[in-house]
Design an enzyme around this catalytic site. Structure first.
Site, PDB file in Angstrom:
ATOM      1  N   GLU A  35       0.826  -1.214   0.000  1.00 22.02           N
ATOM      2  CA  GLU A  35       0.000   0.000   0.000  1.00 22.02           C
ATOM      3  C   GLU A  35       0.857   1.259   0.000  1.00 22.02           C
ATOM      4  O   GLU A  35       0.435   2.295  -0.477  1.00 22.02           O
ATOM      5  CB  GLU A  35      -0.906   0.034   1.251  1.00 22.02           C
ATOM      6  CG  GLU A  35      -2.278  -0.525   0.993  1.00 22.02           C
ATOM      7  CD  GLU A  35      -3.276  -0.291   2.127  1.00 22.02           C
ATOM      8  OE1 GLU A  35      -2.938   0.367   3.139  1.00 22.02           O
ATOM      9  OE2 GLU A  35      -4.396  -0.788   1.998  1.00 22.02           O
ATOM     10  N   LYS A  52     -14.348   0.078  -3.636  1.00 23.57           N
ATOM     11  CA  LYS A  52     -15.420   0.474  -2.709  1.00 23.57           C
ATOM     12  C   LYS A  52     -16.514   1.205  -3.475  1.00 23.57           C
ATOM     13  O   LYS A  52     -17.700   0.917  -3.300  1.00 23.57           O
ATOM     14  CB  LYS A  52     -14.869   1.397  -1.619  1.00 23.57           C
ATOM     15  CG  LYS A  52     -13.943   0.733  -0.631  1.00 23.57           C
ATOM     16  CD  LYS A  52     -13.588   1.725   0.477  1.00 23.57           C
ATOM     17  CE  LYS A  52     -12.463   1.218   1.335  1.00 23.57           C
ATOM     18  NZ  LYS A  52     -11.923   2.223   2.234  1.00 23.57           N
ATOM     19  N   HIS A  56       7.719 -26.843  -1.503  1.00 26.58           N
ATOM     20  CA  HIS A  56       7.054 -27.948  -2.197  1.00 26.58           C
ATOM     21  C   HIS A  56       5.856 -27.465  -3.007  1.00 26.58           C
ATOM     22  O   HIS A  56       5.044 -28.271  -3.456  1.00 26.58           O
ATOM     23  CB  HIS A  56       6.642 -29.008  -1.169  1.00 26.58           C
ATOM     24  CG  HIS A  56       7.841 -29.536  -0.431  1.00 26.58           C
ATOM     25  ND1 HIS A  56       8.505 -30.690  -0.800  1.00 26.58           N
ATOM     26  CD2 HIS A  56       8.539 -29.019   0.614  1.00 26.58           C
ATOM     27  CE1 HIS A  56       9.540 -30.864   0.012  1.00 26.58           C
ATOM     28  NE2 HIS A  56       9.590 -29.863   0.870  1.00 26.58           N
TER      29      HIS A  56
HETATM   30  O1  PA5 Z   1      -3.562   1.004   6.054  1.00 31.18           O
HETATM   31  C1  PA5 Z   1      -4.675   1.433   5.843  1.00 31.18           C
HETATM   32  O2  PA5 Z   1      -4.931   2.641   5.898  1.00 31.18           O
HETATM   33  C2  PA5 Z   1      -5.826   0.519   5.504  1.00 31.18           C
HETATM   34  O3  PA5 Z   1      -5.410  -0.792   5.414  1.00 31.18           O
HETATM   35  C3  PA5 Z   1      -6.883   0.605   6.583  1.00 31.18           C
HETATM   36  O4  PA5 Z   1      -6.314   0.297   7.815  1.00 31.18           O
HETATM   37  C4  PA5 Z   1      -8.040  -0.322   6.282  1.00 31.18           C
HETATM   38  O5  PA5 Z   1      -8.582  -0.006   5.032  1.00 31.18           O
HETATM   39  C5  PA5 Z   1      -9.107  -0.216   7.348  1.00 31.18           C
HETATM   40  O6  PA5 Z   1      -9.561   1.089   7.462  1.00 31.18           O
HETATM   41  P1  PA5 Z   1     -10.327   1.569   8.737  1.00 31.18           P
HETATM   42  O7  PA5 Z   1      -9.439   1.436   9.893  1.00 31.18           O
HETATM   43  O8  PA5 Z   1     -10.706   2.987   8.444  1.00 31.18           O
HETATM   44  O9  PA5 Z   1     -11.546   0.686   8.864  1.00 31.18           O
END
Ligand code: PA5
Length: 446
Positions: free
Chosen positions: A288, A423, A309
């Site tokens: 990310e 989303k 494996h």
């Molecule tokens: O690293 C991030 O920002 C994302 O992985 C969020 O943690 C994830 O989308 C969950 O979001 P939230 O904590 O708003 O539910």
């Protein structure tokens, strides 16, 4: 004095030279400077840098609430997704008994929910929880993420029907934004105990906030030692401008040089199943943070020797676009030797009396040499053992390396604009109010 995490670049030397790595690492001190001065991209998300100190005043309350949950219940369901779940699970699985849920003596189980929308998973979970005395930790920074929000609605309903609304309210902890989001308003309406996720810390950098520390403390792990390990790594990396002794700078530089040499996939390798979720956390952290603007190294992971494996063939012999990062644990926490067998019918007596860890270590060395022969560069991150202190070091080491690596790539390592695309489509297809028109258009494409 405790041994610290180290990085070994020797098994990448056929691909990138030590001098090159050192030169790029030294040049990257400017990125360290930008992080510390708060002048780089994403500078409103740098709260994680000083968490090993900043979190200390909250530890008493985290421990107290964890103790209460452990005393009142035998199971805690941790609801969250991505950065609001992976850090806690990575630490808990690295440091817990491999079969804790099956141990009759185990006093507190941690179960996870809200990481999928799978009906069968939820049905199985609700069935399991029918027979459990449980509490819920609901974690969402935005307070509106669909997966954990649905899980929370269903589990809250289950718990309230099981033990009544007032007692359920005592067994639900919400970890969310200070002011906004549905989870915050539900917590206020129902009087849940809450913790705040600071605005300046993104999900994937939040393991050393209550997001990670509360579930970890509930599982019985020593969070003070975890934070102490992170602090030690902060001291080794954050102000250390001598690249040769800064493992985060070296790792960030080495992986970027490998990328420049056509190695666009990095595989995290652990030789213990306990590191499986540490790899999952690492994949999110780097994936990310770096995967944007058409850039980034694709993070993958394998568990060894299991995956030798299954994935071993590809790694040895497939497209030569891979490099590996092994997290090598020097000493196992436990001790087990292979027994002697009189007639040696399985021809394993050459191993009799040896520790299982010695066999595993030689498998690791053999794999390193074989993959090197197959033109796979290998970076090795060495940690002395799996305990709170060393896992704390590992977390801070990777977070710092990731931030520097993102700046080397010239991306903002602290945002994740791409996550919104699915989303918006899902909301449109589900006719969420405000998304109806988009839904009509999308349905024509299906
Ligand atoms: O690293 C991030 O920002 C994302 O992985 C969020 O943690 C994830 O989308 C969950 O979001 P939230 O904590 O708003 O539910």
């Amino acid at each position: 004095m405790k041994e610290n995490l180290t990085i070994n670049l020797k098994n990448a030397s056929g691909f990138i030279s030590g001098e090159e790595v050192l030169a790029l690492a030294q040049q990257s001190v400017r990125h360290l400077d930008s992080l510390n001065a708060g002048t780089g991209p994403g500078n409103d998300f740098l709260g994680w840098l000083s968490l090993p100190d900043d979190i200390l005043p909250q530890l008493d309350r985290i421990e107290k609430i964890a103790k209460n949950l452990r005393a009142a219940t035998d199971t805690t369901v941790v609801i969250g997704i991505g950065g609001s779940y992976l850090g806690a699970r990575a630490v808990i699985e690295a440091l817990s008994h491999s079969f804790s849920p099956l141990l009759k003596t185990k006093h507190h189980d941690i179960i996870y929910a809200g990481q999928n929308i799978c009906e069968d998973y939820m049905a199985d979970l609700l069935q399991l929880l029918d027979g459990k005395n449980y509490s819920i930790i609901a974690i969402s920074k935005s307070g509106t993420t669909t997966e954990p929000a649905i899980a929370f609605r269903m589990l809250k309903d289950h718990l309230e029907r099981k033990i009544g609304k007032p007692l359920a309210a005592d067994r639900i902890i919400a970890i969310t934004d200070a002011k906004k989001g549905a989870l915050r308003s539900m917590a206020e309406t129902n009087g849940y105990e809450t913790f705040i996720i600071p605005d300046n810390i993104g999900g994937r950098y939040s393991v050393l906030t209550p997001v990670g520390l509360l579930p970890i403390a509930v599982s019985g792990i020593d969070i003070r030692m975890l934070v102490k390990g992170a602090k030690a790594m902060e001291e080794i990396t954050r102000m250390n401008k001598k690249a040769a002794t800064n493992p985060s700078l070296l790792y960030a530089a080495a992986r970027n040089l490998l990328l420049q040499n056509g190695k666009s996939i990095e595989i995290m390798v652990g030789f213990t199943p306990k590191l499986h979720f540490m790899s999952e956390w690492w994949k999110q952290l780097f994936g990310e943070s770096e995967g944007k603007d058409g850039k980034g190294i694709f993070p993958a992971s394998v568990d060894m020797t299991t995956d030798l494996h299954s994935m071993g063939q590809y790694i040895q012999d497939g497209q030569r676009i891979l490099f590996e990062t092994i997290v090598s644990v020097k000493t196992p926490a436990k001790c087990l030797t292979i027994p002697l067998e009189k007639d040696d019918s399985d021809q394993l007596n050459y191993l009799a009396g040896k520790r299982l860890s010695e066999v595993n270590h030689n498998a690791e060395l053999g794999t390193t040499l074989a993959h090197n022969d197959g033109n796979v560069p290998i970076l090795t991150v060495n940690i002395p053992l799996l305990d709170e202190y060393n896992i704390g070091q590992l977390i801070y080491f990777f977070e710092m390396a990731c931030a520097i690596s993102g700046y080397i790539l010239d991306v903002n390592p602290f945002d994740q604009p791409g996550v919104e695309a699915y989303k918006a489509n899902m909301f449109a297809l589900l006719n969420k109010p405000g998304f109806e028109e988009a839904g009509k258009k999308l349905r024509k494409r299906l």
